[in-house]
Design an enzyme around this catalytic site. Sequence first.
Site, PDB file in Angstrom:
ATOM      1  N   CYS A  23       0.804  -1.226   0.000  1.00  0.00           N
ATOM      2  CA  CYS A  23       0.000   0.000   0.000  1.00  0.00           C
ATOM      3  C   CYS A  23       0.836   1.275   0.000  1.00  0.00           C
ATOM      4  CB  CYS A  23      -0.959  -0.003   1.181  1.00  0.00           C
ATOM      5  SG  CYS A  23      -2.180  -1.338   1.114  1.00  0.00           S
ATOM      6  N   HIS A  33      -2.908   7.218   3.337  1.00  0.00           N
ATOM      7  CA  HIS A  33      -3.409   5.929   2.883  1.00  0.00           C
ATOM      8  C   HIS A  33      -4.719   5.642   3.609  1.00  0.00           C
ATOM      9  CE1 HIS A  33      -3.850   1.797   1.922  1.00  0.00           C
ATOM     10  NE2 HIS A  33      -3.438   1.345   3.076  1.00  0.00           N
ATOM     11  N   ASN A  59     -10.317   0.752   1.409  1.00  0.00           N
ATOM     12  CA  ASN A  59      -8.869   0.745   1.211  1.00  0.00           C
ATOM     13  C   ASN A  59      -8.583   0.173  -0.174  1.00  0.00           C
ATOM     14  OD1 ASN A  59      -6.133   0.136   1.164  1.00  0.00           O
ATOM     15  ND2 ASN A  59      -6.083  -0.795   3.190  1.00  0.00           N
TER      16      ASN A  59
END
Length: 361
Positions: A113, A256, A286
């Site tokens: 990520c 994030h 996400n």
Amino acid sequence: MQSIGIIGVGSYLPEAIISNAEIGHGAGVTDEWIVRKTGIRERRRAAPHEATSDLAAAAAVRALRSAGLTADRLAYVVVATSTPDHPQPATAALVQHRIGAVHAAAFDVNAVCSGFVYALKAVQKLLAGAADGAPRHGLVIGADVYSRILDYTDRRTAALFGDGAGATVLGPVAPGLGLREISLVSRGDAHRLIEVTAGGSRRPSSPRTLTDGDHYFRMDGRGVRDFVTRTLPYETDRLLRHAAVPADAVRHFVPHQANGIMLAELWPGLGLRRAALHLTLERYANTGAASVPVTLAEMHRGGAAEPGDLVVLAAFGGGMSLGIALLNWSMDAREGAPALGTHPSVPHLLTAGDPVAPLAP
């Protein structure tokens, strides 16, 4: 060295909207439980015919149109992903072909990520150090299709992820604008906190690994939270001190989009008192390496940032990895920049097998 900044942004989110009720049924949890634990209400899911390269190419086209740039002027196409179309070739090579970036070198970055920020630094350095007369534009894409690697009976992960792609075009900007500092951190000793244990050279896929579900994404949520809580505030402060920028000067924070509850708990401790916190996870969840550029694109379309505004990007993910970037916003700063809100649809891109023709400015 030439100042390099973001001159175009774009995103692509698949059409299918998946509710908490649909996710919760298989995982044995309720909509209320998911919202209370994560802040997420829905997410997007790629259609059966869509792979990571399809999402990435769609976001890339939108970013190029935002920048007023044709794909044949790109020197680099870099895709940050941990869900590539297949082990090889690189997903970026497929995107390069699809968008007609015939002169670009293409490669992938996998820092899970955090990958978008890692790729941002790589392309910034490549462009800033290019010889006089060499192409100075690059495309950095974050794209993931986590729906293909989730165990939908695992309540710890099933509700957290969605599919999507975000893209940025990097290019020369005026002095005082663009990317200023990027800090990358890796903690390989914590690599077991996030993993997909099968499907690689250590444990090739087999009937046994499929039966055991070892090709699914697994995460130690408590361990990840501890890592982020311990590392993100310290590294953010360290980056700002190194750049000699007071925390109160930052106007936008784009993190994030891992978990809304965790981010709400972290936010006061970052000390960015005059910054706006930008979140998209309520609608998109996400989206892995896509979450930072997707949120950047939303921030731009909403007209939130002015040229010169200080922006901090912060991503964290498997590895464990962390990437933090400080930039002076450079969109709309140049004469003749495309109008705010450019977000064309490109439905043909997701079904056509031929590369997309280079775009007119």
